[in-house]
Every structure is written in C-alpha cells, then in structure tokens.
Motif scaffolding. Structure first.
Motif, PDB file in Angstrom:
ATOM      1  N   PRO A  19      77.228  27.705  41.054  1.00 46.34           N
ATOM      2  CA  PRO A  19      76.483  26.647  40.587  1.00 46.34           C
ATOM      3  C   PRO A  19      75.189  26.138  41.033  1.00 46.34           C
ATOM      4  O   PRO A  19      74.828  26.824  42.312  1.00 46.34           O
ATOM      5  N   SER A  20      74.357  25.043  40.539  1.00 48.65           N
ATOM      6  CA  SER A  20      73.443  24.521  41.175  1.00 48.65           C
ATOM      7  C   SER A  20      73.451  24.367  42.568  1.00 48.65           C
ATOM      8  O   SER A  20      74.297  23.328  42.894  1.00 48.65           O
ATOM      9  N   GLY A  21      72.333  24.638  43.129  1.00 46.11           N
ATOM     10  CA  GLY A  21      72.192  24.139  44.866  1.00 46.11           C
ATOM     11  C   GLY A  21      73.141  24.792  45.589  1.00 46.11           C
ATOM     12  O   GLY A  21      73.097  24.441  46.854  1.00 46.11           O
ATOM     13  N   THR A  22      73.669  25.924  45.606  1.00 45.96           N
ATOM     14  CA  THR A  22      74.365  26.638  46.154  1.00 45.96           C
ATOM     15  C   THR A  22      73.615  27.553  47.208  1.00 45.96           C
ATOM     16  O   THR A  22      74.203  28.153  47.919  1.00 45.96           O
ATOM     17  N   GLY A  23      72.274  27.766  46.681  1.00 47.24           N
ATOM     18  CA  GLY A  23      71.514  28.765  47.426  1.00 47.24           C
ATOM     19  C   GLY A  23      71.296  30.039  46.823  1.00 47.24           C
ATOM     20  O   GLY A  23      70.628  30.962  47.448  1.00 47.24           O
ATOM     21  N   LYS A  24      71.429  30.071  45.648  1.00 49.64           N
ATOM     22  CA  LYS A  24      71.176  31.336  45.185  1.00 49.64           C
ATOM     23  C   LYS A  24      69.732  32.064  44.920  1.00 49.64           C
ATOM     24  O   LYS A  24      69.492  33.004  45.159  1.00 49.64           O
ATOM     25  N   SER A  25      68.836  31.048  44.508  1.00 49.78           N
ATOM     26  CA  SER A  25      67.294  31.386  44.575  1.00 49.78           C
ATOM     27  C   SER A  25      66.983  31.669  45.815  1.00 49.78           C
ATOM     28  O   SER A  25      66.432  32.768  46.085  1.00 49.78           O
ATOM     29  N   SER A  26      67.147  30.826  46.718  1.00 49.98           N
ATOM     30  CA  SER A  26      66.562  31.127  48.012  1.00 49.98           C
ATOM     31  C   SER A  26      67.271  32.277  48.783  1.00 49.98           C
ATOM     32  O   SER A  26      66.543  33.228  49.253  1.00 49.98           O
ATOM     33  N   ARG A 165      70.967  18.860  49.296  1.00 43.83           N
ATOM     34  CA  ARG A 165      69.759  19.866  49.329  1.00 43.83           C
ATOM     35  C   ARG A 165      68.802  19.781  48.100  1.00 43.83           C
ATOM     36  O   ARG A 165      67.776  19.778  48.241  1.00 43.83           O
ATOM     37  N   ARG A 166      69.412  19.121  47.025  1.00 42.00           N
ATOM     38  CA  ARG A 166      68.746  19.081  45.807  1.00 42.00           C
ATOM     39  C   ARG A 166      67.606  17.843  45.988  1.00 42.00           C
ATOM     40  O   ARG A 166      66.634  17.729  45.626  1.00 42.00           O
ATOM     41  N   GLU A 169      64.729  18.399  47.845  1.00 42.92           N
ATOM     42  CA  GLU A 169      63.686  19.044  47.238  1.00 42.92           C
ATOM     43  C   GLU A 169      62.956  17.927  46.320  1.00 42.92           C
ATOM     44  O   GLU A 169      61.807  18.157  46.142  1.00 42.92           O
ATOM     45  N   LEU A 211      77.131  26.591  56.202  1.00 46.43           N
ATOM     46  CA  LEU A 211      76.374  27.802  56.759  1.00 46.43           C
ATOM     47  C   LEU A 211      74.894  27.323  56.497  1.00 46.43           C
ATOM     48  O   LEU A 211      74.293  26.895  55.651  1.00 46.43           O
ATOM     49  N   THR A 212      73.997  27.838  57.560  1.00 52.46           N
ATOM     50  CA  THR A 212      72.593  27.757  57.296  1.00 52.46           C
ATOM     51  C   THR A 212      72.220  28.819  56.232  1.00 52.46           C
ATOM     52  O   THR A 212      72.834  29.680  55.998  1.00 52.46           O
ATOM     53  N   LEU A 213      71.092  28.668  55.723  1.00 52.12           N
ATOM     54  CA  LEU A 213      70.434  29.534  54.832  1.00 52.12           C
ATOM     55  C   LEU A 213      70.259  30.997  55.286  1.00 52.12           C
ATOM     56  O   LEU A 213      70.486  31.955  54.778  1.00 52.12           O
TER      57      LEU A 213
HETATM   58  N1  LIG Z   1      72.687  26.997  53.315  1.00 51.47           N
HETATM   59  C1  LIG Z   1      71.962  26.248  53.173  1.00 51.47           C
HETATM   60  N2  LIG Z   1      71.754  25.230  53.914  1.00 51.47           N
HETATM   61  C2  LIG Z   1      70.842  24.186  53.774  1.00 51.47           C
HETATM   62  N3  LIG Z   1      70.007  24.172  52.869  1.00 51.47           N
HETATM   63  C3  LIG Z   1      70.046  25.155  51.989  1.00 51.47           C
HETATM   64  C4  LIG Z   1      71.027  26.254  52.075  1.00 51.47           C
HETATM   65  N4  LIG Z   1      70.986  27.223  50.951  1.00 51.47           N
HETATM   66  C5  LIG Z   1      69.752  26.567  50.253  1.00 51.47           C
HETATM   67  N5  LIG Z   1      69.265  25.629  50.916  1.00 51.47           N
HETATM   68  C6  LIG Z   1      68.492  24.838  50.317  1.00 51.47           C
HETATM   69  O1  LIG Z   1      69.071  23.987  49.259  1.00 51.47           O
HETATM   70  C7  LIG Z   1      68.009  23.958  48.098  1.00 51.47           C
HETATM   71  C8  LIG Z   1      68.492  24.541  46.756  1.00 51.47           C
HETATM   72  O2  LIG Z   1      68.626  26.090  46.864  1.00 51.47           O
HETATM   73  P1  LIG Z   1      68.409  26.934  45.769  1.00 51.47           P
HETATM   74  O3  LIG Z   1      68.597  28.343  46.280  1.00 51.47           O
HETATM   75  O4  LIG Z   1      67.286  26.627  44.683  1.00 51.47           O
HETATM   76  O5  LIG Z   1      69.816  27.064  45.136  1.00 51.47           O
HETATM   77  P2  LIG Z   1      70.520  27.492  43.677  1.00 51.47           P
HETATM   78  O6  LIG Z   1      69.573  28.398  43.260  1.00 51.47           O
HETATM   79  O7  LIG Z   1      71.682  27.739  43.720  1.00 51.47           O
HETATM   80  O8  LIG Z   1      70.081  26.365  42.688  1.00 51.47           O
HETATM   81  C9  LIG Z   1      66.809  24.618  48.431  1.00 51.47           C
HETATM   82  O9  LIG Z   1      65.888  23.679  48.772  1.00 51.47           O
HETATM   83  C10 LIG Z   1      67.167  25.447  49.726  1.00 51.47           C
HETATM   84  O10 LIG Z   1      65.998  25.770  50.533  1.00 51.47           O
END
Ligand SMILES: Nc1ncnc2c1ncn2[C@@H]1O[C@H](COP(=O)(O)OP(=O)(O)O)[C@@H](O)[C@H]1O
Ligand SMILES: Nc1ccn([C@@H]2O[C@H](COP(=O)(O)OP(=O)(O)O)[C@@H](O)[C@H]2O)c(=O)n1
Length: 231
Positions: A19-26, A165-166, A169, A211-213
């Motif tokens: 889902p959204s905001g789980t960290g997929k893109s980063s 997280r969102r 941003e 978890l941290t990124l």
């Molecule tokens: N494990 C994490 N801990 C804290 N912040 C994170 C983590 N993973 C991602 N983020 C931050 O959360 C936001 C959403 O991440 P993003 O990669 O865009 O998620 P998604 O692609 O799943 O929607 C970004 O600002 C990113 O830097």
C-alpha cells in the motif's frame, strides 16, 4: 554504490508491492541503484494516464468513457533509478502527476480493465528489455504483471506510520486527513475486480513500521543477493 560483482551477476527480476507510504519507491530506487538494476515505478504510469484523462476533460467517474480512450496517450517511462522520468505524448509529467487532484482520481482510473491491460503490457515489455534485471514496484506486480519474478517483496506498515511519512512529505498536511485519504485509496485499490492490491502467496512480507529506510534497503538487498547466488 554498485560493485563489480553486481555488474557481472545474472539478471534478476524483483517485484515490490504494498500500500501507499510503506516505502516502495524509496526502497526500490535505492536497491536498484546499489545493485546496478533498472527501476520501474508503475504507480507513476497509472498517475500519468490519470493526468492525461483529467487534462483532456474525460469524466473519470465513467469507466466506459475511460475505457474508450485508454489506448490514446503515449506513456514512456525511464528506468534509471537515479533519475526516474515519465512523459506523456513527449511532455515531462513527473511534477503534475503528484498533484492532489491526480492522487484523488488515480484509483478510479486504474480500476478500469482496459487501462490495466494496456499498462500491464507496457510494464512487461520494459521488464523484458532490462538486460541486467529490474526492480518493479506497484500493487499487482507479484500477482499479475510478473508472476514469475525471481523475488517478490510485500511491504506493509501501520496506517499511523504511513500517514506520518506522507504528511511529512506534504509539508505539514493534517495527519488525520492524510490517514483517511490513504486508507480510502487502499480500500479502493484492494477491492477492485481486476488485479487488486494483494500479496502474492510466495512474497516475503516486510513490516516497515519500526524500521528505518536504511534497514529496509539492507533487508531487500540481502534478499536479492541471496536469490542471485542461487541462480
Ligand atoms: N522505513 C521508513 N522509515 C521512515 N520513513 C520512510 C521509510 N520508508 C519510506 N519512508 C519515507 O516515507 C515516504 C513515503 O515513502 P515512499 O517510498 O514514497 O512509499 P510508497 O512508494 O510505498 O508510497 C517518503 O518520504 C520516504 O522517505
Ligand atoms: N501496479 C500498480 C501501481 C499503482 N496503481 C494505482 O496507482 C495509484 C498510485 O500509485 P503510487 O504507487 O504512485 O502511489 P503512492 O503509494 O506512491 O502514493 C495507486 O493508488 C493505484 O490506484 C495500480 O493500480 N497498480
């Protein structure tokens, strides 16, 4: 940074869903850059087709109107993880696809089967032509787009962590409103008939709430390297 071992390793296909905001893109961008793989943001493609529909006055509440024009826009995705790019009919739309308007309409457009068929075909051809392998992130990559991927990851996180997280941003956006909008989009994406957001049976689930990124990136890099070692 990319190592010599990465340059000579066999091609590997990695699917990252959630889902959204789980960290997929980063996570996907960092893993691809570190391992010398291509990268594809499939959400950006659904956002791009939604942007085109909105810009061309298509009624996005009418699936038949969307279906009738789904083949029209020419969507081109770059696959460099350090400089992801996306164009529609030659116009760079990497900024406009992130507006609230597109975000609020993308689930309706992406639920239309004609849209999914077209974008899925595009995704498969991009993955096939990635010589050294690719990290593809989205909602249905492990289940539908690339069911034979070498490695499937399903990222999760609590709604609270994702909303925090969102809204970080979106520069101070209200946490409650962000959380509600996020859950509404998840519900729409999970309940649509055609290839909904779902974890593949053979996907590794990683809860990123605490978890941290950097920890998530390391976890996925390790899983990819383990896969490559057995190829
Ligand atoms: N494990 C994490 N801990 C804290 N912040 C994170 C983590 N993973 C991602 N983020 C931050 O959360 C936001 C959403 O991440 P993003 O990669 O865009 O998620 P998604 O692609 O799943 O929607 C970004 O600002 C990113 O830097
Ligand atoms: N493989 C995919 C990827 C995205 N999508 C759709 O595209 C939307 C935007 O995806 P995204 O990955 O940019 O969303 P964020 O989580 O980054 O906000 C999702 O809410 C889904 O409606 C999809 O249907 N299938």
């Amino acid at each position: 940074m990319e190592t010599t071992a990465a340059r000579t390793a066999p091609a590997v296909i990695v699917a990252i869903d959630g889902p959204s905001g789980t960290g997929k893109s980063s996570t996907s961008k960092a893993v691809a850059a570190q391992l010398g793989l291509s990268y594809l943001d499939t959400g950006a493609q659904y956002r791009a087709i939604t942007w085109w529909m909105v810009s061309n006055g298509i009624d996005v509440t009418d699936p038949s109107e969307i279906a009738a024009v789904a083949g029209k826009p020419d969507i081109v995705s770059g696959t460099n993880p350090s400089a992801p790019a996306i164009t529609v009919d030659g116009t760079d739309v990497s900024g406009p696809i992130r507006t609230q308007e597109v975000t609020s309409k993308v689930s309706a457009v992406s639920a239309v089967p004609e849209v999914r068929a077209r974008i899925t075909e595009l995704q498969r051809s991009i993955a096939k032509s990635a010589e050294r392998g690719i990290v593809v992130e989205g909602r249905d990559i492990g289940t539908t787009v690339l069911p034979d991927a070498d490695l499937k990851i399903f990222l999760t996180a609590s709604p609270e962590a994702r909303a925090a997280r969102r809204s970080g941003e979106l520069k101070g956006a209200d946490l409650h409103t962000t959380r509600e909008a996020l859950l509404k989009r998840d519900a729409a994406d999970s309940s649509r008939k055609t290839s909904p957001l779902a974890k593949a049976d053979d996907a590794v689930e990683v809860d990123t709430s605490d978890l941290t990124l950097q920890q998530v990136i390391e976890c996925v890099v390790t899983l990819v390297e383990e896969k490559r070692a057995t190829k």
